[in-house]
Design an enzyme around this catalytic site. Structure first.
Site, PDB file in Angstrom:
ATOM      1  N   ASN A 176      41.035  59.490  61.927  1.00  0.00           N
ATOM      2  CA  ASN A 176      40.274  59.781  63.037  1.00  0.00           C
ATOM      3  C   ASN A 176      38.557  59.896  62.935  1.00  0.00           C
ATOM      4  O   ASN A 176      37.754  59.438  63.874  1.00  0.00           O
ATOM      5  CB  ASN A 176      40.716  61.027  63.514  1.00  0.00           C
ATOM      6  N   ASP A 177      37.962  60.470  61.792  1.00  0.00           N
ATOM      7  CA  ASP A 177      36.665  60.607  61.879  1.00  0.00           C
ATOM      8  C   ASP A 177      35.609  59.807  62.131  1.00  0.00           C
ATOM      9  O   ASP A 177      34.570  60.025  62.595  1.00  0.00           O
ATOM     10  CB  ASP A 177      36.420  61.581  60.657  1.00  0.00           C
ATOM     11  N   ARG A 178      36.050  58.490  61.836  1.00  0.00           N
ATOM     12  CA  ARG A 178      35.079  57.384  62.016  1.00  0.00           C
ATOM     13  C   ARG A 178      35.438  56.440  63.054  1.00  0.00           C
ATOM     14  O   ARG A 178      34.712  55.446  63.183  1.00  0.00           O
ATOM     15  CB  ARG A 178      34.998  56.731  60.458  1.00  0.00           C
ATOM     16  N   SER A 189      39.351  62.122  51.170  1.00  0.00           N
ATOM     17  CA  SER A 189      39.111  63.603  51.895  1.00  0.00           C
ATOM     18  C   SER A 189      39.822  64.009  52.848  1.00  0.00           C
ATOM     19  O   SER A 189      40.066  65.299  52.859  1.00  0.00           O
ATOM     20  CB  SER A 189      37.374  63.430  52.239  1.00  0.00           C
TER      21      SER A 189
END
Length: 492
Positions: free
Chosen positions: A249-251, A61
């Protein structure tokens, strides 16, 4: 051609010619059937070199939305890191050398699998080796995957890591599933369990590999492994160095916040740590050294629209909100002029097979309101195909596709009523392959192509051999705006 435009990203829905265990094929989808008959459509590449990843590497994603929003192929961190390891540039990295010189004890934290979405096992091992050869005392903290790779593949990965640590003289300190350690939806109770494990206050076992097998025996798969520590591990000290090897980065943001932020108030913490080093920029608000700085991406789709004085709406539910904002806008958090963002909360369930429709209908309503308001450009993500696909529940994935189909029907009808053009595509596949030939669950993304539909005045055919990087120019063509030289050509 000038029209307003809606870009709909149906996350995790791809094209698989094999209909077996294909949730997209099995779903009742009248809106899709109508699109196939009435709207110019084709297939797009979403994996490997077409999106700046190594050949054969499945898309994801983050990469997909970057590619769509920037209108170009950006060579991803995975490729950059692989090169740096091969050329021995990583071990010479100035920020890494500073940390190793300052901290005697160093902790390596990251997702240990070859999924290539958030991290790579080869990067983890390279970092262990660099730190150990430098003479530091090194602790490995492995996060098990089971989502971007098969649900019980962790046993082989962890066996590999355990042997590698023993050969290097590195401590194999803790084990935890990504469900706890990599939450991104502010479920702080999960992150707290992992934080306490890193501090040496979790369940202790003599052998982490045996503990993983025991978890399988209790029907607990890799993603959901409870935070556990080796009985010899005594926890992190405040003067220790901590290196995060996830390049996405998001998790990792929440975990970094818990370990490092002085302003964190979600739960009581015994220790806060200063000596952190991250593989990439996790968030601009973290004033931390990084190994691979962000590449500057200018003249993105959102920037061009904003500079032209047009309005735009970016909307999704929590799970994919970062993708239609930060990633879509080229890795930039800040709101552009005339840009509106609408965040719809994802349902508070353990896994999304419990509610396959997720918050799709609320997201759909936000899009219709945007059309009725007259936004010049709207980008929306429907998370269902991907997030429910990750659970491995075939029947739930069918319901997920059907929910998206209902929403597509409503948005298309609304778009036609208000003379909007629309483009429908996916960032990558997932739910179109839920099991392999042997009956093993598939919870990961696929390397299949995805559908693209373009309804716009004057468009009757889509060019062959196109990819996600051709979408931004297509939107600008519909809006009758100049296409910047950095972008790839339009789809038509």
């Amino acid at each position: 051609m000038k029209q307003k435009c809606v870009l709909i990203i149906t996350d995790g829905i791809g094209y698989n010619k094999n209909s077996k265990f294909n949730a997209f094929e099995a779903a009742k989808k009248p809106s899709y059937e109508k699109l196939f008959k009435e709207v110019p459509n084709s297939l797009l590449k979403t994996s490997g070199l077409a999106v700046g990843l190594p050949e054969g590497q499945m898309g994801n994603s983050e990469v997909g939305h970057m590619c769509i929003g920037s209108g170009r192929i950006i060579y991803q961190n995975l490729v950059r890191i692989n090169k740096a390891i091969k050329n021995k540039e990583l071990e010479k990295n100035e920020n890494l050398q500073k940390l190793l010189a300052k901290c005697k004890r160093v902790h390596i934290i990251g997702l240990y699998s070859d999924g290539g979405v958030h991290s790579m096992d080869t990067h983890f091992k390279a970092m262990l080796e660099i730190c150990a050869k430098n003479g530091n005392e090194v602790f490995a903290h492995a996060i098990t995957d089971g989502r971007d790779v098969s649900p019980k593949s962790g046993l082989n990965f962890i066996k590999d890591l355990k042997g590698f640590c023993e050969n290097l003289g590195v401590h194999f300190a803790t084990l935890c599933g990504r469900f706890y350690s990599m939450d991104r939806d502010k479920r702080w109770d999960r992150v707290k369990e992992y934080y306490e494990c890193l501090l040496g206050k979790a369940y202790k076992v003599p052998n982490l590999l045996e503990y993983l097998q025991k978890s399988y025996d209790e029907n607990i798969t890799d993603e959901f492994i409870k935070a556990t520590q080796n009985e010899n591990y005594k926890g992190m000290r405040e003067e220790d160095g901590i290196i995060f090897i996830n390049f996405r980065n998001d998790r990792m943001k929440q975990l970094v916040e818990v370990l490092n932020s002085k302003d964190f108030k979600e739960f009581e913490r015994e220790k806060v740590f200063e000596n952190l080093l991250t593989m990439s920029v996790y968030d601009d608000k973290f004033k931390l050294p990084v190994l691979f700085e962000k590449e500057k991406i200018e003249n993105t789709l959102a920037q061009v629209i904003s500079k032209a004085g047009l309005s735009q709406l970016h909307t999704a539910e929590t799970e994919k909100y970062a993708h239609v904002t930060f990633f879509f806008n080229g890795g930039k958090e800040e709101l552009l002029e005339n840009e509106t963002r609408v965040l719809i909360s994802s349902p508070k369930v353990k896994t999304y097979d419990e509610k396959p429709q997720m918050s799709a209908f609320e997201v759909c309503d936000a899009v219709k309101k945007g059309i009725e308001k007259g936004e010049d450009f709207i980008v929306v993500n429907f998370a269902n195909g991907d997030m429910v696909g990750h659970t491995g529940d075939f029947n739930a994935a069918i319901k997920a596709v059907e929910a998206v189909d209902t929403c597509l029907g409503e948005i298309v009808e609304c778009a036609k009523k208000h003379d909007y053009a629309f483009i429908i595509t996916s960032d990558h596949g997932n739910c179109e392959a839920m099991q392999d030939e042997k009956g093993n669950l598939l919870t990961n993304h696929t390397t299949f192509d995805v559908f693209v539909f373009v309804q716009a005045s004057g468009v009757s055919k889509i060019k062959a051999n196109m990819g996600l990087s051709n979408i931004a120019a297509s939107v600008l063509k519909i809006l009758d705006l100049e296409i910047p030289k950095e972008m790839n050509e339009a789809l038509f």
